[in-house]
Design a protein around this motif. Structure first.
Motif, PDB file in Angstrom:
ATOM      1  N   GLU A 175      39.439  48.835  34.501  1.00  0.00           N
ATOM      2  CA  GLU A 175      40.954  49.068  35.611  1.00  0.00           C
ATOM      3  C   GLU A 175      41.099  47.104  36.793  1.00  0.00           C
ATOM      4  O   GLU A 175      40.069  46.854  36.013  1.00  0.00           O
ATOM      5  CB  GLU A 175      40.933  50.009  36.669  1.00  0.00           C
ATOM      6  CG  GLU A 175      40.287  50.803  37.821  1.00  0.00           C
ATOM      7  CD  GLU A 175      40.085  51.810  38.781  1.00  0.00           C
ATOM      8  OE1 GLU A 175      39.497  51.946  39.580  1.00  0.00           O
ATOM      9  OE2 GLU A 175      40.980  52.686  38.211  1.00  0.00           O
ATOM     10  N   LYS A 176      41.493  47.676  36.997  1.00  0.00           N
ATOM     11  CA  LYS A 176      41.352  46.362  38.208  1.00  0.00           C
ATOM     12  C   LYS A 176      40.461  45.251  38.550  1.00  0.00           C
ATOM     13  O   LYS A 176      39.952  46.535  38.806  1.00  0.00           O
ATOM     14  CB  LYS A 176      42.695  45.724  39.205  1.00  0.00           C
ATOM     15  CG  LYS A 176      43.057  45.036  39.688  1.00  0.00           C
ATOM     16  CD  LYS A 176      44.239  44.771  40.726  1.00  0.00           C
ATOM     17  CE  LYS A 176      44.255  43.741  41.409  1.00  0.00           C
ATOM     18  NZ  LYS A 176      45.320  44.424  42.592  1.00  0.00           N
ATOM     19  N   GLY A 177      40.071  44.511  37.871  1.00  0.00           N
ATOM     20  CA  GLY A 177      38.612  44.056  38.259  1.00  0.00           C
ATOM     21  C   GLY A 177      36.792  43.821  37.685  1.00  0.00           C
ATOM     22  O   GLY A 177      35.968  43.459  37.675  1.00  0.00           O
ATOM     23  N   GLY A 178      37.106  44.734  36.442  1.00  0.00           N
ATOM     24  CA  GLY A 178      36.922  45.306  35.778  1.00  0.00           C
ATOM     25  C   GLY A 178      36.927  44.192  34.231  1.00  0.00           C
ATOM     26  O   GLY A 178      37.286  43.543  34.359  1.00  0.00           O
ATOM     27  N   SER A 179      35.557  43.772  34.110  1.00  0.00           N
ATOM     28  CA  SER A 179      35.748  43.205  32.496  1.00  0.00           C
ATOM     29  C   SER A 179      34.551  43.726  31.724  1.00  0.00           C
ATOM     30  O   SER A 179      33.631  44.837  31.656  1.00  0.00           O
ATOM     31  CB  SER A 179      34.478  41.760  33.222  1.00  0.00           C
ATOM     32  OG  SER A 179      35.971  41.031  34.101  1.00  0.00           O
ATOM     33  N   PHE A 180      35.224  43.365  30.394  1.00  0.00           N
ATOM     34  CA  PHE A 180      34.049  43.796  29.153  1.00  0.00           C
ATOM     35  C   PHE A 180      34.513  43.156  28.316  1.00  0.00           C
ATOM     36  O   PHE A 180      35.066  41.755  27.896  1.00  0.00           O
ATOM     37  CB  PHE A 180      34.441  45.551  28.766  1.00  0.00           C
ATOM     38  CG  PHE A 180      36.385  45.145  28.322  1.00  0.00           C
ATOM     39  CD1 PHE A 180      36.387  45.028  26.433  1.00  0.00           C
ATOM     40  CD2 PHE A 180      37.051  45.241  28.672  1.00  0.00           C
ATOM     41  CE1 PHE A 180      37.963  44.728  26.184  1.00  0.00           C
ATOM     42  CE2 PHE A 180      38.738  45.433  28.031  1.00  0.00           C
ATOM     43  CZ  PHE A 180      38.683  44.494  27.098  1.00  0.00           C
TER      44      PHE A 180
END
Length: 286
Positions: free
Chosen positions: A65-70
């Motif tokens: 969700e908001k703020g996450g990175s992959f």
């Protein structure tokens, strides 16, 4: 209702070296929008600006969700899908480079731990935006500028790191142990090492570390090490090195044993693999 959109900018002259930026963009996806399954030959990092979605890699689902990175690593089969009720908006950048893997490993990111969760901040979003705009302008120095923004993005990840997306029952300490072990193996694969040496170097009990490592990665530490060595050997076999030199470069003192392991891993001997690359450099069996 949020309208879906998609924008992408390409680097007109990507350089070869430590970090090479290929393209950057952003999307507001439709509900349940899915990408993949697919395999890429470059690195692709996404930063979630808003909404939610799920990233799938190596059999694991990561709810973002908001703020996450992959991060999508070259050669890994992945897919990702936006939430049905809160479809995500994200920015991304595709890149290559001789130090790309090393720089990501310093952030604790690897094929077995491909997510990074930070507190959402305007600076991160702005850096992705500025990188994309730099490529849109297509100026003569956009390659150097985009590399600079990419390094600032990686530095921001290092500074703002909060946690990784791991099962609730796992402690942060255990996750750090696994990340340290993966980083140690990735950097020491060319040495004649053992799990006892790794555990001693990291200050952990061998049995405990081996159990946690397999639980998190699906592989024993030695199989993980063998995978690193075999993938590296495959690249070295495309260079002007003897089989003995390749074996030594990936931590094998015995070239015959190396050849046996290579055949078990890829179904071909090192010599056959090299011959295949000479006659058909685009052999899909790589």
């Amino acid at each position: 209702m949020i309208e879906p959109h998609h924008s992408v900018a390409f680097n007109p002259n990507p350089s070869k070296g430590e970090l090479s930026i290929l393209f950057s963009g952003n999307s507001q996806t439709k509900p349940a929008h899915k990408v993949g399954p697919q395999v890429l030959d470059y690195y692709l990092i996404h930063y979630v600006v808003s909404g939610r979605g799920t990233f799938r890699c190596m059999g694991h689902d990561y709810h973002m969700e908001k703020g996450g990175s992959f991060v999508i690593f070259p050669g890994e089969l992945v897919s990702y899908v936006s939430d049905e009720t809160a479809p995500w908006s994200y920015r991304w950048v595709g890149f290559k480079g001789t130090r790309a893997d090393e720089l990501l490993n310093k952030l604790g990111l690897s094929q077995h731990q491909p997510v990074n969760i930070t507190q959402h901040n305007r600076k991160m979003n702005a850096l992705f935006y500025q990188l994309e705009q730099t490529l849109h302008k297509r100026q003569s120095n956009c390659d150097m500028q985009s590399q600079g923004y990419m390094r600032l993005i990686l530095a921001e990840y290092a500074q703002k790191l909060v946690k990784t997306d791991v099962p609730v029952e796992d402690s942060q300490g255990i996750q750090q142990q696994i990340e340290q072990a993966i980083r140690w193996l990735t950097l020491q694969y060319h040495q004649p090492i053992s799990i006892e040496q790794m555990a001693q170097s990291l200050g952990y009990h061998r049995t405990h570390l081996s159990k946690m490592f397999k639980q998190h990665t699906g592989m024993s530490p030695m199989n993980f090490l063998l995978k690193i060595r075999m993938e590296r050997a495959k690249l070295l076999l495309q260079e002007s090195l003897t089989i003995d030199q390749v074996a030594s470069s990936v931590g094998f003192g015995d070239a015959l044993y190396f050849s046996k392991q290579f055949r078990k891993w890829f179904g071909r001997s090192p010599s056959d693999y090299r011959q295949d690359q000479t006659t058909n450099p685009y052999d899909c069996r790589q």
